[in-house]
Write a protein that holds these residues in place. Structure first.
Motif, mmCIF file in Angstrom:
data_model
loop_
_atom_site.group_PDB
_atom_site.id
_atom_site.type_symbol
_atom_site.label_atom_id
_atom_site.label_comp_id
_atom_site.label_asym_id
_atom_site.label_seq_id
_atom_site.Cartn_x
_atom_site.Cartn_y
_atom_site.Cartn_z
ATOM 1 N N HIS A 39 6.438 -5.713 -1.475
ATOM 2 C CA HIS A 39 6.602 -4.698 -2.506
ATOM 3 C C HIS A 39 7.680 -3.707 -2.096
ATOM 4 O O HIS A 39 8.052 -3.628 -0.926
ATOM 5 C CB HIS A 39 5.277 -3.960 -2.768
ATOM 6 N N ILE A 40 8.189 -2.964 -3.062
ATOM 7 C CA ILE A 40 9.140 -1.896 -2.771
ATOM 8 C C ILE A 40 8.371 -0.720 -2.191
ATOM 9 O O ILE A 40 7.385 -0.284 -2.772
ATOM 10 C CB ILE A 40 9.898 -1.488 -4.039
ATOM 11 N N PRO A 41 8.762 -0.224 -1.036
ATOM 12 C CA PRO A 41 8.011 0.864 -0.400
ATOM 13 C C PRO A 41 8.016 2.122 -1.256
ATOM 14 O O PRO A 41 9.046 2.489 -1.825
ATOM 15 C CB PRO A 41 8.744 1.082 0.926
ATOM 16 N N ASP A 42 6.853 2.763 -1.338
ATOM 17 C CA ASP A 42 6.851 4.072 -1.979
ATOM 18 C C ASP A 42 7.395 5.107 -0.995
ATOM 19 O O ASP A 42 7.702 4.789 0.165
ATOM 20 C CB ASP A 42 5.469 4.434 -2.521
ATOM 21 N N ASP A 43 7.537 6.318 -1.472
ATOM 22 C CA ASP A 43 8.159 7.367 -0.657
ATOM 23 C C ASP A 43 7.407 7.590 0.654
ATOM 24 O O ASP A 43 8.016 7.776 1.716
ATOM 25 C CB ASP A 43 8.217 8.659 -1.469
ATOM 26 N N SER A 44 6.089 7.533 0.601
ATOM 27 C CA SER A 44 5.297 7.767 1.810
ATOM 28 C C SER A 44 5.479 6.649 2.831
ATOM 29 O O SER A 44 5.424 6.886 4.045
ATOM 30 C CB SER A 44 3.818 7.922 1.456
ATOM 31 N N GLU A 45 5.717 5.431 2.371
ATOM 32 C CA GLU A 45 5.921 4.309 3.302
ATOM 33 C C GLU A 45 7.260 4.421 4.030
ATOM 34 O O GLU A 45 7.359 4.054 5.205
ATOM 35 C CB GLU A 45 5.806 2.982 2.550
ATOM 36 N N TRP A 46 8.278 4.928 3.354
ATOM 37 C CA TRP A 46 9.534 5.224 4.042
ATOM 38 C C TRP A 46 9.303 6.289 5.127
ATOM 39 O O TRP A 46 9.795 6.172 6.247
ATOM 40 C CB TRP A 46 10.588 5.725 3.052
ATOM 41 N N THR A 47 8.532 7.308 4.778
ATOM 42 C CA THR A 47 8.271 8.391 5.723
ATOM 43 C C THR A 47 7.465 7.899 6.925
ATOM 44 O O THR A 47 7.718 8.325 8.063
ATOM 45 C CB THR A 47 7.539 9.546 5.013
ATOM 46 N N ILE A 48 6.516 7.002 6.691
ATOM 47 C CA ILE A 48 5.744 6.412 7.792
ATOM 48 C C ILE A 48 6.684 5.721 8.776
ATOM 49 O O ILE A 48 6.557 5.869 9.997
ATOM 50 C CB ILE A 48 4.691 5.420 7.254
ATOM 51 N N LYS A 106 9.544 -5.997 12.336
ATOM 52 C CA LYS A 106 8.288 -5.240 12.399
ATOM 53 C C LYS A 106 8.583 -3.864 12.990
ATOM 54 O O LYS A 106 9.197 -3.752 14.048
ATOM 55 C CB LYS A 106 7.264 -5.994 13.259
ATOM 56 N N ILE A 107 8.195 -2.840 12.284
ATOM 57 C CA ILE A 107 8.383 -1.461 12.719
ATOM 58 C C ILE A 107 7.022 -0.777 12.645
ATOM 59 O O ILE A 107 6.512 -0.518 11.552
ATOM 60 C CB ILE A 107 9.418 -0.721 11.858
ATOM 61 N N GLY A 108 6.425 -0.529 13.790
ATOM 62 C CA GLY A 108 5.076 0.022 13.796
ATOM 63 C C GLY A 108 4.108 -0.952 13.153
ATOM 64 O O GLY A 108 4.051 -2.129 13.515
ATOM 65 N N THR A 109 3.379 -0.493 12.144
ATOM 66 C CA THR A 109 2.418 -1.346 11.435
ATOM 67 C C THR A 109 3.031 -2.021 10.217
ATOM 68 O O THR A 109 2.351 -2.756 9.507
ATOM 69 C CB THR A 109 1.214 -0.507 10.965
ATOM 70 N N GLN A 110 4.323 -1.788 9.976
ATOM 71 C CA GLN A 110 4.981 -2.316 8.775
ATOM 72 C C GLN A 110 5.898 -3.485 9.113
ATOM 73 O O GLN A 110 6.504 -3.534 10.186
ATOM 74 C CB GLN A 110 5.816 -1.222 8.107
ATOM 75 N N THR A 111 6.032 -4.400 8.168
ATOM 76 C CA THR A 111 7.000 -5.491 8.281
ATOM 77 C C THR A 111 7.978 -5.385 7.117
ATOM 78 O O THR A 111 7.570 -5.401 5.949
ATOM 79 C CB THR A 111 6.302 -6.862 8.258
ATOM 80 N N TRP A 112 9.260 -5.266 7.446
ATOM 81 C CA TRP A 112 10.322 -5.058 6.447
ATOM 82 C C TRP A 112 11.213 -6.290 6.339
ATOM 83 O O TRP A 112 11.444 -6.990 7.320
ATOM 84 C CB TRP A 112 11.198 -3.872 6.861
ATOM 85 N N LEU A 113 11.761 -6.511 5.160
ATOM 86 C CA LEU A 113 12.848 -7.483 5.035
ATOM 87 C C LEU A 113 14.058 -6.963 5.811
ATOM 88 O O LEU A 113 14.292 -5.758 5.857
ATOM 89 C CB LEU A 113 13.243 -7.691 3.571
ATOM 90 N N VAL A 114 14.837 -7.875 6.396
ATOM 91 C CA VAL A 114 15.978 -7.466 7.222
ATOM 92 C C VAL A 114 17.295 -7.434 6.438
ATOM 93 O O VAL A 114 18.359 -7.260 7.017
ATOM 94 C CB VAL A 114 16.140 -8.379 8.459
ATOM 95 N N GLU A 115 17.227 -7.618 5.131
ATOM 96 C CA GLU A 115 18.448 -7.499 4.323
ATOM 97 C C GLU A 115 18.091 -6.926 2.957
ATOM 98 O O GLU A 115 16.923 -6.915 2.550
ATOM 99 C CB GLU A 115 19.157 -8.841 4.180
ATOM 100 N N ASN A 116 19.119 -6.454 2.258
ATOM 101 C CA ASN A 116 18.931 -5.915 0.919
ATOM 102 C C ASN A 116 18.658 -7.049 -0.066
ATOM 103 O O ASN A 116 19.207 -8.145 0.069
ATOM 104 C CB ASN A 116 20.180 -5.156 0.469
ATOM 105 N N LEU A 117 17.849 -6.753 -1.065
ATOM 106 C CA LEU A 117 17.576 -7.749 -2.098
ATOM 107 C C LEU A 117 18.855 -8.122 -2.846
ATOM 108 O O LEU A 117 19.708 -7.271 -3.094
ATOM 109 C CB LEU A 117 16.563 -7.206 -3.105
#
Length: 201
Positions: A74-83, A1-12
């Motif tokens: 989902h795959i993050p869009d460009d703005s989600e990476w920036t967030i 969890k990073i801020g309000t986002q939850t990311w997978l911890v490894e590459n697909l």
């Protein structure tokens, strides 16, 4: 969890879309270069050594389908990476604890497999140990496949697609390299092969 986002911890590393449809495995350089449809590969066409550790490399036509991540992700869009990047900068994840410049690469990367570097605060340096992978993102230097079909930057870079195209030929991506302190945004050819991370819906 990073801020309000939850990311997978490894590459697909999936070889199928989330509807069960197979993604074409493309090993030949010429075939890869000429693709305008989905395709994936393993770095160096070496699944035995690279699948489990680094995941797959996908072209953007695979990403574009919108069915690559597990259901609920989902795959993050460009703005989600920036967030994500902006949150890390503002919340002290820069290697030196500052909160302005983008110096977050070390906080995103694992302590292992990166090419060594003596520059202070970069991913390939073991300095500032409390900052190494402090996000839990666990970025690895999976390298990438160029639009020519050739492979590059294994051990030196991790490069991830966004779901946002820049124009008909290129799409936005974000990367870190062993000799840098920053995560960097750039656009790359859609028939290049990059890693993919997913973020929760």
């Amino acid at each position: 969890k990073i801020g309000t986002q939850t990311w997978l911890v490894e590459n697909l590393k999936t070889t199928k879309y989330n509807d069960g449809t197979s993604i074409p495995l493309v090993t030949d350089n010429t075939e890869w270069k000429n693709l305008t449809t989905p395709g994936y590969c393993w770095y160096g066409n070496d699944a035995a050594n690279n699948k489990d550790a680094y995941g797959a490399l996908y072209n953007w036509y695979t990403v574009e389908k919108g069915k690559l991540c597990p259901k609920g992700w989902h795959i993050p869009d460009d703005s989600e990476w920036t967030i994500m990047e902006d949150y890390l900068i503002a919340n002290g994840f820069n290697y030196d604890g500052s909160t302005s410049e983008n110096l977050i690469a070390k906080s995103l990367a694992t302590a292992y497999n990166w090419e060594a570097s003596s520059f202070p605060g970069v991913v390939g340096n073991t300095d500032f140990p409390l900052k190494i992978n402090s996000t839990g993102f666990s970025a690895l230097p999976a390298g990438n496949r160029m639009s020519t079909g050739l492979f590059e930057y294994y051990g030196g870079a991790g490069v991830w697609w966004s779901a946002t195209e820049a124009d008909l030929l290129v799409a936005w991506s974000h990367y870190i390299i062993s000799t840098s302190r920053s995560m960097t945004r750039t656009y790359l050819s859609k028939n290049g092969g990059l890693s993919v991370r997913c973020v929760m819906d």
